[in-house]
Scaffold this motif. Structure first.
Motif, PDB file in Angstrom:
ATOM      1  N   GLN A 159      13.304   6.643  18.697  1.00  6.38           N
ATOM      2  CA  GLN A 159      12.249   6.684  17.691  1.00  6.38           C
ATOM      3  C   GLN A 159      11.104   5.759  18.078  1.00  6.38           C
ATOM      4  O   GLN A 159      11.325   4.609  18.464  1.00  6.38           O
ATOM      5  CB  GLN A 159      12.860   6.325  16.336  1.00  6.38           C
ATOM      6  N   GLU A 160       9.888   6.247  18.006  1.00  7.88           N
ATOM      7  CA  GLU A 160       8.714   5.444  18.364  1.00  7.88           C
ATOM      8  C   GLU A 160       8.467   4.384  17.277  1.00  7.88           C
ATOM      9  O   GLU A 160       8.597   4.673  16.083  1.00  7.88           O
ATOM     10  CB  GLU A 160       7.484   6.344  18.504  1.00  7.88           C
ATOM     11  N   SER A 161       8.084   3.190  17.716  1.00  2.21           N
ATOM     12  CA  SER A 161       7.974   2.074  16.763  1.00  2.21           C
ATOM     13  C   SER A 161       6.851   2.288  15.754  1.00  2.21           C
ATOM     14  O   SER A 161       6.887   1.734  14.656  1.00  2.21           O
ATOM     15  CB  SER A 161       7.767   0.762  17.527  1.00  2.21           C
ATOM     16  N   ASN A 162       5.850   3.089  16.096  1.00  2.00           N
ATOM     17  CA  ASN A 162       4.750   3.309  15.152  1.00  2.00           C
ATOM     18  C   ASN A 162       4.901   4.603  14.347  1.00  2.00           C
ATOM     19  O   ASN A 162       3.934   5.087  13.761  1.00  2.00           O
ATOM     20  CB  ASN A 162       3.410   3.326  15.913  1.00  2.00           C
ATOM     21  N   ASP A 163       6.113   5.163  14.322  1.00  3.79           N
ATOM     22  CA  ASP A 163       6.347   6.410  13.577  1.00  3.79           C
ATOM     23  C   ASP A 163       6.596   6.077  12.103  1.00  3.79           C
ATOM     24  O   ASP A 163       7.568   5.387  11.796  1.00  3.79           O
ATOM     25  CB  ASP A 163       7.555   7.143  14.181  1.00  3.79           C
ATOM     26  N   PRO A 164       5.762   6.591  11.189  1.00  2.00           N
ATOM     27  CA  PRO A 164       5.995   6.308   9.762  1.00  2.00           C
ATOM     28  C   PRO A 164       7.241   7.016   9.212  1.00  2.00           C
ATOM     29  O   PRO A 164       7.682   6.688   8.102  1.00  2.00           O
ATOM     30  CB  PRO A 164       4.730   6.829   9.083  1.00  2.00           C
ATOM     31  N   ALA A 165       7.799   7.958   9.962  1.00  2.00           N
ATOM     32  CA  ALA A 165       9.020   8.656   9.505  1.00  2.00           C
ATOM     33  C   ALA A 165       9.998   8.745  10.674  1.00  2.00           C
ATOM     34  O   ALA A 165      10.309   9.830  11.167  1.00  2.00           O
ATOM     35  CB  ALA A 165       8.668  10.044   8.981  1.00  2.00           C
ATOM     36  N   PRO A 166      10.511   7.605  11.139  1.00  2.00           N
ATOM     37  CA  PRO A 166      11.260   7.583  12.404  1.00  2.00           C
ATOM     38  C   PRO A 166      12.616   8.278  12.362  1.00  2.00           C
ATOM     39  O   PRO A 166      13.190   8.550  13.417  1.00  2.00           O
ATOM     40  CB  PRO A 166      11.416   6.083  12.691  1.00  2.00           C
ATOM     41  N   ASP A 167      13.141   8.574  11.178  1.00  2.00           N
ATOM     42  CA  ASP A 167      14.416   9.300  11.133  1.00  2.00           C
ATOM     43  C   ASP A 167      14.221  10.796  11.319  1.00  2.00           C
ATOM     44  O   ASP A 167      15.180  11.522  11.597  1.00  2.00           O
ATOM     45  CB  ASP A 167      15.134   9.043   9.810  1.00  2.00           C
ATOM     46  N   GLY A 168      13.000  11.258  11.150  1.00  3.01           N
ATOM     47  CA  GLY A 168      12.746  12.684  11.313  1.00  3.01           C
ATOM     48  C   GLY A 168      13.276  13.491  10.138  1.00  3.01           C
ATOM     49  O   GLY A 168      13.715  12.928   9.121  1.00  3.01           O
ATOM     50  N   PHE A 169      13.292  14.824  10.278  1.00  6.13           N
ATOM     51  CA  PHE A 169      13.565  15.692   9.139  1.00  6.13           C
ATOM     52  C   PHE A 169      14.617  16.754   9.439  1.00  6.13           C
ATOM     53  O   PHE A 169      14.666  17.789   8.776  1.00  6.13           O
ATOM     54  CB  PHE A 169      12.252  16.345   8.687  1.00  6.13           C
ATOM     55  N   CYS A 170      15.456  16.536  10.443  1.00  3.39           N
ATOM     56  CA  CYS A 170      16.525  17.494  10.712  1.00  3.39           C
ATOM     57  C   CYS A 170      17.671  17.236   9.738  1.00  3.39           C
ATOM     58  O   CYS A 170      18.079  16.095   9.552  1.00  3.39           O
ATOM     59  CB  CYS A 170      17.014  17.335  12.156  1.00  3.39           C
ATOM     60  N   PRO A 171      18.200  18.271   9.087  1.00  4.04           N
ATOM     61  CA  PRO A 171      19.315  18.030   8.156  1.00  4.04           C
ATOM     62  C   PRO A 171      20.601  17.602   8.855  1.00  4.04           C
ATOM     63  O   PRO A 171      21.499  17.079   8.204  1.00  4.04           O
ATOM     64  CB  PRO A 171      19.491  19.387   7.461  1.00  4.04           C
ATOM     65  N   TYR A 172      20.688  17.804  10.172  1.00  7.38           N
ATOM     66  CA  TYR A 172      21.909  17.465  10.910  1.00  7.38           C
ATOM     67  C   TYR A 172      21.840  16.103  11.607  1.00  7.38           C
ATOM     68  O   TYR A 172      22.819  15.380  11.655  1.00  7.38           O
ATOM     69  CB  TYR A 172      22.214  18.526  11.970  1.00  7.38           C
TER      70      TYR A 172
ATOM     71  N   GLN B 159      18.034   3.018  21.632  1.00  7.92           N
ATOM     72  CA  GLN B 159      18.720   1.733  21.700  1.00  7.92           C
ATOM     73  C   GLN B 159      19.527   1.487  20.425  1.00  7.92           C
ATOM     74  O   GLN B 159      19.025   1.689  19.313  1.00  7.92           O
ATOM     75  CB  GLN B 159      17.679   0.634  21.946  1.00  7.92           C
ATOM     76  N   GLU B 160      20.761   1.089  20.572  1.00  2.00           N
ATOM     77  CA  GLU B 160      21.618   0.839  19.414  1.00  2.00           C
ATOM     78  C   GLU B 160      21.173  -0.450  18.712  1.00  2.00           C
ATOM     79  O   GLU B 160      20.845  -1.442  19.364  1.00  2.00           O
ATOM     80  CB  GLU B 160      23.086   0.714  19.852  1.00  2.00           C
ATOM     81  N   SER B 161      21.211  -0.432  17.378  1.00  4.42           N
ATOM     82  CA  SER B 161      20.647  -1.558  16.617  1.00  4.42           C
ATOM     83  C   SER B 161      21.450  -2.847  16.810  1.00  4.42           C
ATOM     84  O   SER B 161      20.935  -3.936  16.648  1.00  4.42           O
ATOM     85  CB  SER B 161      20.561  -1.197  15.141  1.00  4.42           C
ATOM     86  N   ASN B 162      22.721  -2.732  17.179  1.00  4.62           N
ATOM     87  CA  ASN B 162      23.533  -3.942  17.361  1.00  4.62           C
ATOM     88  C   ASN B 162      23.647  -4.362  18.833  1.00  4.62           C
ATOM     89  O   ASN B 162      24.517  -5.149  19.188  1.00  4.62           O
ATOM     90  CB  ASN B 162      24.929  -3.722  16.774  1.00  4.62           C
ATOM     91  N   ASP B 163      22.757  -3.835  19.671  1.00  4.51           N
ATOM     92  CA  ASP B 163      22.791  -4.182  21.099  1.00  4.51           C
ATOM     93  C   ASP B 163      22.054  -5.507  21.323  1.00  4.51           C
ATOM     94  O   ASP B 163      20.851  -5.594  21.044  1.00  4.51           O
ATOM     95  CB  ASP B 163      22.125  -3.062  21.905  1.00  4.51           C
ATOM     96  N   PRO B 164      22.739  -6.546  21.833  1.00  7.36           N
ATOM     97  CA  PRO B 164      22.040  -7.816  22.083  1.00  7.36           C
ATOM     98  C   PRO B 164      21.030  -7.726  23.226  1.00  7.36           C
ATOM     99  O   PRO B 164      20.212  -8.635  23.372  1.00  7.36           O
ATOM    100  CB  PRO B 164      23.181  -8.785  22.418  1.00  7.36           C
ATOM    101  N   ALA B 165      21.054  -6.662  24.018  1.00  7.26           N
ATOM    102  CA  ALA B 165      20.085  -6.504  25.123  1.00  7.26           C
ATOM    103  C   ALA B 165      19.557  -5.070  25.117  1.00  7.26           C
ATOM    104  O   ALA B 165      19.807  -4.306  26.047  1.00  7.26           O
ATOM    105  CB  ALA B 165      20.752  -6.845  26.453  1.00  7.26           C
ATOM    106  N   PRO B 166      18.813  -4.694  24.069  1.00  3.44           N
ATOM    107  CA  PRO B 166      18.484  -3.278  23.869  1.00  3.44           C
ATOM    108  C   PRO B 166      17.510  -2.691  24.885  1.00  3.44           C
ATOM    109  O   PRO B 166      17.386  -1.469  24.970  1.00  3.44           O
ATOM    110  CB  PRO B 166      17.867  -3.244  22.464  1.00  3.44           C
ATOM    111  N   HIS B 173      12.943   1.530  33.986  1.00  3.60           N
ATOM    112  CA  HIS B 173      12.837   2.090  32.634  1.00  3.60           C
ATOM    113  C   HIS B 173      13.511   1.191  31.613  1.00  3.60           C
ATOM    114  O   HIS B 173      14.675   0.838  31.774  1.00  3.60           O
ATOM    115  CB  HIS B 173      13.525   3.462  32.564  1.00  3.60           C
ATOM    116  N   LYS B 174      12.790   0.904  30.562  1.00  2.00           N
ATOM    117  CA  LYS B 174      13.435   0.249  29.425  1.00  2.00           C
ATOM    118  C   LYS B 174      14.355   1.238  28.737  1.00  2.00           C
ATOM    119  O   LYS B 174      13.937   2.335  28.372  1.00  2.00           O
ATOM    120  CB  LYS B 174      12.370  -0.185  28.413  1.00  2.00           C
ATOM    121  N   GLY B 175      15.587   0.848  28.557  1.00  4.68           N
ATOM    122  CA  GLY B 175      16.474   1.655  27.727  1.00  4.68           C
ATOM    123  C   GLY B 175      16.931   2.965  28.315  1.00  4.68           C
ATOM    124  O   GLY B 175      17.226   3.896  27.571  1.00  4.68           O
ATOM    125  N   CYS B 176      17.050   3.055  29.648  1.00  2.91           N
ATOM    126  CA  CYS B 176      17.662   4.275  30.184  1.00  2.91           C
ATOM    127  C   CYS B 176      19.180   4.069  30.261  1.00  2.91           C
ATOM    128  O   CYS B 176      19.686   2.948  30.172  1.00  2.91           O
ATOM    129  CB  CYS B 176      17.072   4.652  31.538  1.00  2.91           C
TER     130      CYS B 176
END
Lengths: 295, 295
Positions: A159-172, B159-166, B173-176
């Motif tokens: 998810q891009e850090s500047n995305d206002p809706a980073p979870d998106g809209f897929c029901p799955y 990147q996983e939210s609980n990764d100490p080195a995300p 590449h960052k995060g490959c």
């Protein structure tokens, strides 16, 4: 010789008649209703057209295993009335002609590979970005089916850090490509239809960022010789230079192919057949069905 | 009949002689030094073995295009002395036998597909998770090369939210995948070698989460019939049930294949050939080189 084609989508179905020179001679579009109504109407249209075979490109999910007793059936789908319904068998049997089916996006990939932007290559990825995101894939000169068929729209993205809706809209899936970058996702995120957003709006930068991530992951996963981006959203032609630039930035010189490093504008491209990729692909399937039956 | 094989890695090279029954008869491992020293030593070992052809599986990047004047050359690599150096040509020419080359991971995928965990299927993905992450791919019964060759290790992951080195530890590449999940990434993140981390350590949950993301993206991208995970890190067998469970959770029922939904433990599996996938694949390449020369 005349060949029948059907592009079966969730909202409309397009029927055509084409010839051996891959020309589409006549075409009709009808809304998709319940299968009990839709399929007989399609058969009626085809009946007096003198077709020798039928090719179908359909939205998924569909059973593409020729050895399966449900070959050419739509499988589980949220589309009301269409779950576990036969699509190819009644048309083939009523019309009495050989028929082949594939996904709409595989049909388009086939056409782009044989006649369009990827002509002469061994592989290509065709991606449509519209109401959903789907992809067809030719590798080493063969359409890819695999276990089911590719579902590239549900690839997970960062998810891009500047995305206002980073979870998106897929029901799955949270944060899959389709949920982040299909037309309805753009509309939901920004509160207006994609075509109302002006060139230069941050929506397009974000859209290009997600599509560039998809291109990078496709390049890393199976190394296609051409990536073709079609569908309604890609009518925004100004997306292409943004996608090119962001793909190169993400790859950061790692994949050493001059086709990418020196001429990405001819590597990630529009469909060579414009909006005819799908129908032309169904025509190629029909020709193949005829040729196989004549063997 | 005796066939020569070479597995060429960045730190060691393994030579074998095999027979037409796919048995490996003798084997030697030597460190990888400068090509001027390494290649003549490999040729010397092969010279009196009576081999009729040679198969090479090598670490990338390598030119795999048979029509290229640099077919079988290592291309640009950070490995000192090896950039733009021929690997296959001097061995083929000095030994006077036909030879074929592919990536080490494609060789392993070929062996697993012909003789191992994916025998009888049309497709499989073989991934090695060790010092790096690499992947070989068989689709519709053919090894995939494409524009260059797959580089699945550089697929971008969320990147996983609980990764100490995300950001991970890939210099490109960052995060490959490789930067987040290869052996050295585990060691750098947790300050100790992976094999020192006990079962149940959070490192393994995180590792399984990244590998599950990769599995999901592979399933969505090209729908393989089997995913085979090998390499040093995958010697931690307790990772498999974690990866199974996380892959199912991420897919969330979207891809309707009973192979995934009902028996994921036979869909994402260990190599059927154990640690012999790579050498066996090189042997299959050698047999193919011989058969093609006899035509």
């Amino acid at each position: 010789m005349r060949f029948g084609t059907l592009e079966a989508g969730g909202t409309k179905m397009v029927l055509s008649v084409g010839n051996e020179n891959n020309e589409l001679l006549e075409q009709v579009s009808m809304p998709t209703e319940a299968p009990e109504k839709t399929i007989p109407a399609r058969i009626d249209w085809c009946r007096d057209k003198g077709i020798v075979s039928l090719g179908i490109g359909t939205c998924g999910p569909v059973d593409l295993n020729p050895a399966s007793p449900t070959y050419g059936w739509i499988t589980k789908t949220p589309k009301p009335g269409w779950s576990d319904k036969p699509l190819l068998p009644p048309m083939r049997d009523e019309l009495g002609v050989p028929a082949l089916i594939d996904t709409d996006v595989n049909a388009a990939a086939l056409a782009e590979w044989e006649l369009g932007a990827a002509k002469g290559l061994n592989s290509c990825l065709y991606v449509t970005v519209g109401t959903g995101v789907g992809a067809g894939l030719v590798i080493e000169g063969k359409l890819v089916h695999g276990l089911v068929h590719p579902e590239l729209g549900h690839m997970l993205l960062r998810q891009e850090s500047n995305d206002p809706a980073p979870d998106g809209f897929c029901p799955y899936h949270k944060g899959c490509l389709e949920g982040l970058a299909a037309g309805p996702a753009i509309e939901k995120r920004w509160g207006t239809k994609a075509q109302n957003l002006p060139v230069g709006h941050e929506a397009w930068n974000l859209e290009a960022a997600y599509l560039a991530q998809m291109c990078v992951n496709a390049i890393c996963a199976f190394s296609p010789e051409k990536i073709i981006l079609g569908g309604g959203v890609m009518q925004q032609k100004h997306l292409f230079p943004l996608i090119h630039q962001k793909t190169l930035a993400l790859l950061n010189g790692y994949v050493q192919a001059k086709e990418i490093l020196e001429s990405i504008e001819t590597f990630i491209v529009e469909p060579g057949l414009g909006t005819r990729s799908g129908a032309t692909g169904a025509l190629l399937l029909a020709k193949q069905a005829y040729a196989e039956a004549e063997k």
